[in-house]
Structure formats: C-alpha cells, structure tokens
Enzyme design. Structure first.
Site, mmCIF file in Angstrom:
data_model
loop_
_atom_site.group_PDB
_atom_site.id
_atom_site.type_symbol
_atom_site.label_atom_id
_atom_site.label_comp_id
_atom_site.label_asym_id
_atom_site.label_seq_id
_atom_site.Cartn_x
_atom_site.Cartn_y
_atom_site.Cartn_z
ATOM 1 N N TYR A 102 64.618 23.744 -24.270
ATOM 2 C CA TYR A 102 64.619 23.988 -25.720
ATOM 3 C C TYR A 102 65.253 22.786 -26.405
ATOM 4 O O TYR A 102 66.288 22.263 -25.955
ATOM 5 C CB TYR A 102 65.436 25.250 -26.051
ATOM 6 C CG TYR A 102 65.709 25.423 -27.538
ATOM 7 C CD1 TYR A 102 64.860 26.176 -28.336
ATOM 8 C CD2 TYR A 102 66.813 24.802 -28.141
ATOM 9 C CE1 TYR A 102 65.104 26.315 -29.698
ATOM 10 C CE2 TYR A 102 67.052 24.938 -29.498
ATOM 11 C CZ TYR A 102 66.198 25.695 -30.269
ATOM 12 O OH TYR A 102 66.433 25.823 -31.610
ATOM 13 N N GLU A 189 62.113 22.604 -34.218
ATOM 14 C CA GLU A 189 62.392 22.878 -32.810
ATOM 15 C C GLU A 189 61.134 22.735 -31.959
ATOM 16 O O GLU A 189 60.013 22.846 -32.464
ATOM 17 C CB GLU A 189 62.999 24.267 -32.614
ATOM 18 C CG GLU A 189 62.104 25.428 -32.962
ATOM 19 C CD GLU A 189 62.755 26.788 -32.714
ATOM 20 O OE1 GLU A 189 63.971 26.855 -32.461
ATOM 21 O OE2 GLU A 189 62.024 27.787 -32.787
#
Length: 203
Positions: A102, A189
């Site tokens: 991530y 993100e």
C-alpha cells in the site's frame, strides 16, 4: 473536489512512470470483447464507480477468454454497485499476484506539520485504518527540500522490501508523490501496489 475513476487515476500514474496493467475502458459488452481479444490472455473486468470494496460487491470479475469477457461485461454494465450505476468497465490483463503493498499520500494540516505525509505498508489490499501500526512506515515531506528517489528507497527499506523489488517499489512511491504534487491532490493512493510471481511491479 474532483474525483477520479480507477482508469483515470492509472493514466495519471502511467504519466509519472508508474507501471500499470495493460487495459482499456469499455462502455458496452462488444467493446469489452474486442479489448480482451487485443490483450490475448485472461482479463479482469472492473466496474468504474466512485466506491471502494467493488470486489466484494460483485463489481470485479474475471474472464478467461474474449467471449467470457463479453458475458461478464454484460452482467456488470448497468448494474448498481453501492447504489452507483455502472456505465463503464475497465478491461485489463489478469495479473498473477505474489505480494501486495500500500502507498498513500495525505496532507497533514495540523499546526505542527502542515506538509504531505507519505505512508507505505506491507499490507496492501486492506483499508489503511485496519493495518497494525508496526506494518506502516511514514515520512513527512519537507516541502522546500522535496522528495527524492532515495527517500522512497529508504521508506521501502524501513519495512524490509526485498532488494530485488526495491527499484520498482521506490519508483512507484516516487511516481505517486509526483502525481499528488502535480495535481494538487488532498489524498492519493495505490492500493494495492503488486509484485507479480515473475517479479514485476504494477499499480
């Protein structure tokens, strides 16, 4: 505030030299079939709506062949995912995933910081709020100094990313921050950033 569909976000990442899977957008089942034929391998059919958790809601399915892609696209297009109507699907190559990471960038507007903060985690595919703190590394960006590739390498090293994947992961971290900065984002993100079983990195 502008919001992006997945395929739009991926195009911005590609412009910042972050690798993305081969794929195109379809608005009808016939287009989905043609895209799958062009890709020539199993594909993922992904609903394009402004919602997380699309997979669990039935908005992401897989197809082994082009004719299957047409059938699956027909099922997804026009359906509702979290009360949002699906008008487009992203048809892209199905990747053989080995590891998920991530990467996120936010603006910390607190008086003490007032700067972008980059988060990196070994637990991709999850909501970052659900990840244990020891599996998240962060760095606050000095807005005068900027953020360099070796800063991205150091961030990945904090969580012991294997050496052979460091260049690709660091490039993805750097590319996401470049996109964040160029488009004056409040948040950005990549979730997940994946390593394939043959060692390639993709957003």
């Amino acid at each position: 505030m502008a919001r992006l569909f997945e395929y739009q976000g991926k195009q911005l990442l590609k412009a910042s030299k972050v690798p993305i899977p081969q794929g195109e957008v379809a608005t009808n089942p016939q287009e989905a079939k043609k895209i799958a034929e062009k890709i020539g391998k199993p594909v993922a059919i992904k609903s394009q709506v402004w919602a997380g958790g699309r997979g669990k809601a039935g908005g992401i399915k897989f197809a082994e062949h082009a004719i299957d892609a047409e059938i699956v696209a027909n099922e997804i297009l026009g359906s509702e995912i979290k009360k949002l109507k699906v008008e487009k699907v992203l048809v892209e190559e199905k990747l053989d995933i080995d590891k998920e990471y991530y990467i996120g960038v936010i603006v910390d507007s607190s008086r003490e910081v007032r700067a972008p903060v980059i988060m990196f985690s070994t637990e991709g595919g999850m909501d970052i709020e659900s990840v244990p703190p020891e599996k998240i590394a962060t760095v606050t960006v000095d807005v005068l100094r900027g953020f360099r590739l070796y800063d991205a390498l150091n961030l990945a090293l904090k969580l012991k990313v294997p050496t052979k994947f460091l260049p690709g992961v660091a490039q993805a971290i750097s590319g996401l921050f470049k996109t964040f900065k160029e488009y004056n984002c409040r948040t950005a993100e990549i979730n997940p950033l994946i390593i394939t079983k043959d060692g390639k990195v993709f957003a």
